[in-house]
Structures are given as structure tokens and as C-alpha cells.
Scaffold this active site. Sequence first.
Site, PDB file in Angstrom:
ATOM      1  N   GLY A  20      -6.393  -0.650   8.162  1.00 20.55           N
ATOM      2  CA  GLY A  20      -6.024  -0.658   6.757  1.00 20.55           C
ATOM      3  C   GLY A  20      -4.523  -0.727   6.557  1.00 20.55           C
ATOM      4  O   GLY A  20      -4.021  -1.467   5.714  1.00 20.55           O
ATOM      5  N   ARG A  24       0.233   0.080  10.923  1.00 23.18           N
ATOM      6  CA  ARG A  24      -0.630   0.323  12.088  1.00 23.18           C
ATOM      7  C   ARG A  24      -0.963  -0.998  12.769  1.00 23.18           C
ATOM      8  O   ARG A  24      -1.113  -1.048  13.996  1.00 23.18           O
ATOM      9  CB  ARG A  24      -1.909   1.047  11.679  1.00 23.18           C
ATOM     10  CG  ARG A  24      -2.730   1.557  12.873  1.00 23.18           C
ATOM     11  CD  ARG A  24      -3.939   2.346  12.400  1.00 23.18           C
ATOM     12  NE  ARG A  24      -3.513   3.524  11.656  1.00 23.18           N
ATOM     13  CZ  ARG A  24      -4.301   4.192  10.805  1.00 23.18           C
ATOM     14  NH1 ARG A  24      -5.539   3.770  10.581  1.00 23.18           N
ATOM     15  NH2 ARG A  24      -3.855   5.246  10.180  1.00 23.18           N
ATOM     16  N   ARG A  43       3.016  -9.929   0.415  1.00 24.11           N
ATOM     17  CA  ARG A  43       2.781  -8.628  -0.209  1.00 24.11           C
ATOM     18  C   ARG A  43       2.918  -7.464   0.773  1.00 24.11           C
ATOM     19  O   ARG A  43       2.350  -6.385   0.568  1.00 24.11           O
ATOM     20  CB  ARG A  43       1.388  -8.583  -0.872  1.00 24.11           C
ATOM     21  CG  ARG A  43       1.245  -9.526  -2.056  1.00 24.11           C
ATOM     22  CD  ARG A  43      -0.173  -9.528  -2.592  1.00 24.11           C
ATOM     23  NE  ARG A  43      -0.280 -10.383  -3.767  1.00 24.11           N
ATOM     24  CZ  ARG A  43      -0.458  -9.933  -5.003  1.00 24.11           C
ATOM     25  NH1 ARG A  43      -0.535  -8.641  -5.231  1.00 24.11           N
ATOM     26  NH2 ARG A  43      -0.560 -10.774  -6.015  1.00 24.11           N
ATOM     27  N   ARG A  87     -13.048  -3.614  12.214  1.00 29.47           N
ATOM     28  CA  ARG A  87     -12.199  -2.659  11.510  1.00 29.47           C
ATOM     29  C   ARG A  87     -11.817  -1.545  12.474  1.00 29.47           C
ATOM     30  O   ARG A  87     -12.664  -0.987  13.181  1.00 29.47           O
ATOM     31  CB  ARG A  87     -12.933  -2.090  10.297  1.00 29.47           C
ATOM     32  CG  ARG A  87     -12.240  -0.868   9.707  1.00 29.47           C
ATOM     33  CD  ARG A  87     -12.663  -0.547   8.306  1.00 29.47           C
ATOM     34  NE  ARG A  87     -12.438   0.847   7.971  1.00 29.47           N
ATOM     35  CZ  ARG A  87     -11.249   1.433   7.830  1.00 29.47           C
ATOM     36  NH1 ARG A  87     -10.151   0.725   8.011  1.00 29.47           N
ATOM     37  NH2 ARG A  87     -11.152   2.712   7.529  1.00 29.47           N
ATOM     38  N   GLY A  89      -9.843   1.989  12.042  1.00 32.60           N
ATOM     39  CA  GLY A  89      -9.254   2.830  11.007  1.00 32.60           C
ATOM     40  C   GLY A  89      -9.601   4.287  11.203  1.00 32.60           C
ATOM     41  O   GLY A  89     -10.248   4.679  12.176  1.00 32.60           O
ATOM     42  N   SER A  90      -9.162   5.092  10.262  1.00 32.06           N
ATOM     43  CA  SER A  90      -9.433   6.529  10.293  1.00 32.06           C
ATOM     44  C   SER A  90     -10.595   6.854   9.378  1.00 32.06           C
ATOM     45  O   SER A  90     -10.970   6.068   8.511  1.00 32.06           O
ATOM     46  CB  SER A  90      -8.181   7.306   9.878  1.00 32.06           C
ATOM     47  OG  SER A  90      -7.782   6.912   8.568  1.00 32.06           O
ATOM     48  N   GLU A 162     -14.930  13.713  -6.239  1.00 33.72           N
ATOM     49  CA  GLU A 162     -15.296  14.983  -6.860  1.00 33.72           C
ATOM     50  C   GLU A 162     -16.806  15.105  -6.958  1.00 33.72           C
ATOM     51  O   GLU A 162     -17.350  15.532  -7.966  1.00 33.72           O
ATOM     52  CB  GLU A 162     -14.630  15.114  -8.239  1.00 33.72           C
ATOM     53  CG  GLU A 162     -13.113  15.153  -8.149  1.00 33.72           C
ATOM     54  CD  GLU A 162     -12.450  15.518  -9.457  1.00 33.72           C
ATOM     55  OE1 GLU A 162     -13.158  15.984 -10.389  1.00 33.72           O
ATOM     56  OE2 GLU A 162     -11.221  15.358  -9.560  1.00 33.72           O
ATOM     57  N   ASP A 204      -9.662  13.661   9.934  1.00 33.41           N
ATOM     58  CA  ASP A 204      -9.804  14.898   9.166  1.00 33.41           C
ATOM     59  C   ASP A 204     -11.280  15.252   9.069  1.00 33.41           C
ATOM     60  O   ASP A 204     -12.148  14.445   9.410  1.00 33.41           O
ATOM     61  CB  ASP A 204      -9.178  14.776   7.777  1.00 33.41           C
ATOM     62  CG  ASP A 204      -9.707  13.582   7.007  1.00 33.41           C
ATOM     63  OD1 ASP A 204     -10.658  13.766   6.217  1.00 33.41           O
ATOM     64  OD2 ASP A 204      -9.192  12.467   7.189  1.00 33.41           O
ATOM     65  N   ARG A 217      -2.100  11.227  14.435  1.00 28.45           N
ATOM     66  CA  ARG A 217      -2.970  10.098  14.128  1.00 28.45           C
ATOM     67  C   ARG A 217      -2.584   8.894  14.966  1.00 28.45           C
ATOM     68  O   ARG A 217      -3.430   8.232  15.561  1.00 28.45           O
ATOM     69  CB  ARG A 217      -2.879   9.738  12.635  1.00 28.45           C
ATOM     70  CG  ARG A 217      -3.511  10.764  11.721  1.00 28.45           C
ATOM     71  CD  ARG A 217      -3.509  10.290  10.289  1.00 28.45           C
ATOM     72  NE  ARG A 217      -4.010  11.320   9.392  1.00 28.45           N
ATOM     73  CZ  ARG A 217      -4.677  11.071   8.265  1.00 28.45           C
ATOM     74  NH1 ARG A 217      -4.917   9.830   7.921  1.00 28.45           N
ATOM     75  NH2 ARG A 217      -5.100  12.051   7.514  1.00 28.45           N
TER      76      ARG A 217
END
Length: 237
Positions: A20, A24, A43, A87, A89-90, A162, A204, A217
Amino acid sequence: MTIHIGAEPGQIAETVLLPGDPLRAEWAAQTFLKDPVCVNRVRGMLGFTGTWQGHRVTIHGSGMGMPSLSIYANELIRDYGVNTLIRIGSCGAMQESVELRDVIVAMTASSLSTPSSGIFRELNFSPCANYELLAAAVSSARTLKTKYHVGGIYSADVFYDERPDLNEIMTRHGILGVEMETAELYNLAARHGARALAVLTVSDHLLSHKSLSSEDRESSFGDMVQIALEAAFAPAE
């Protein structure tokens, strides 16, 4: 060149790793690729092409969330002829048995919605990984003696969620971790006949609330990139 990718024809390999974070992508390219060349800066979304054990490979940022990834994956597949997308990623762990720094190989990716939802309409399409890539990733993780898990993950629409009730339901149903991109990647790969996989490092934990620092990380992501590269170029059985 496309709207979002400035690479010229032939500058992007048929195999692309998709972190992402564009920084990285730069780190992974400089660490794992031979003679990496920056092929995109549009960009600020960096992309690099080099070789790994003689194989051409591109490592290109995809941004955060499914809408951003969808832009890059679509253009890579349709305009640059990419046929393998992995992919890297984390993710956040959702099971007690999954620990920080563990690697998750995503077999399926559940979601509330994706950019492809408008196409599927009332159909609950089940996006999944390419089996050859998945099996090769598992074999690589075993060889590296990396602690890994294979199963379903959840691709969220939002980072600041949430919905503790939804998280509890997913944990009860064995979802290993949460991130924000894989479901759409698997949708697009299925649509265009490409191969896709997500190899994720747990950064996490939603249950223990533990997390890695930014420095940890970076140092913990090496196995994930190695697994992805070995899976991409594993000999066909």
C-alpha cells in the site's frame, strides 16, 4: 502511460507486488531487486522494476483502501498486461492464536462492500486467492520457518471502524485479520483472468491491542516480501 501510471510500455513486468505504501515499495525494491529502476512517480505513487533471481518483477504502491487499489490494479492488468498481482501489506490480527509479526496468507477476503459491488448487485460473490500462488506461498513460509496462517481475512471500507459487534462476529467465524484492499484485488483478478494473492504481516492486534512500531514494521516485513517473490516464480507442478 495511463492516467495514474507514468510508465512507458514494457517498463512494467508481468508480475507485480503491491504494497500500500509507496515508500515500502521503494524499500522492497532496493532490498530485494537487482538494478531497480523507478518507472512511476505520478501522484507520488512509486513503482520500481528490476529483477529477482533473473525474473523481471515490478513493485508498485497501491495506496490505502480498495478504491485506490482498484485504480492501480485495473490499469496494471488492462494497460500493462500484468497477469500476477501479489499484495504485500500489514494487517490487524483477529484471533488469539495469531501474533505480531506472523504472516497471513489470505485464502478468501470478506467485505461489506467493494468497488465491484455495483457489478455484482444482489450476488454475494466470494473472492478468493489463486491456489497455485497460495500453495507456493505456504511452501515458502515453511522453508523460511516463518510462523504463518492460512484462511479468511476481512477487507474493511474504513480504518476507524466503530462496529465492535461485527468484529466479534468475524472473530467467532475464524477471520484471521483485517486490512483494506484484498477483496477488491481478488475480484479484479477473477474478472480479468489474472492470478492474485495477499501475503500480510500482522502489525497490530485487535484483541490484545498490541502493535509494532514503525521501525519494527519495516524490519518485520522481509519474510513477507521473500514469500511473495518465491510464490510468484515457483515452478508449475
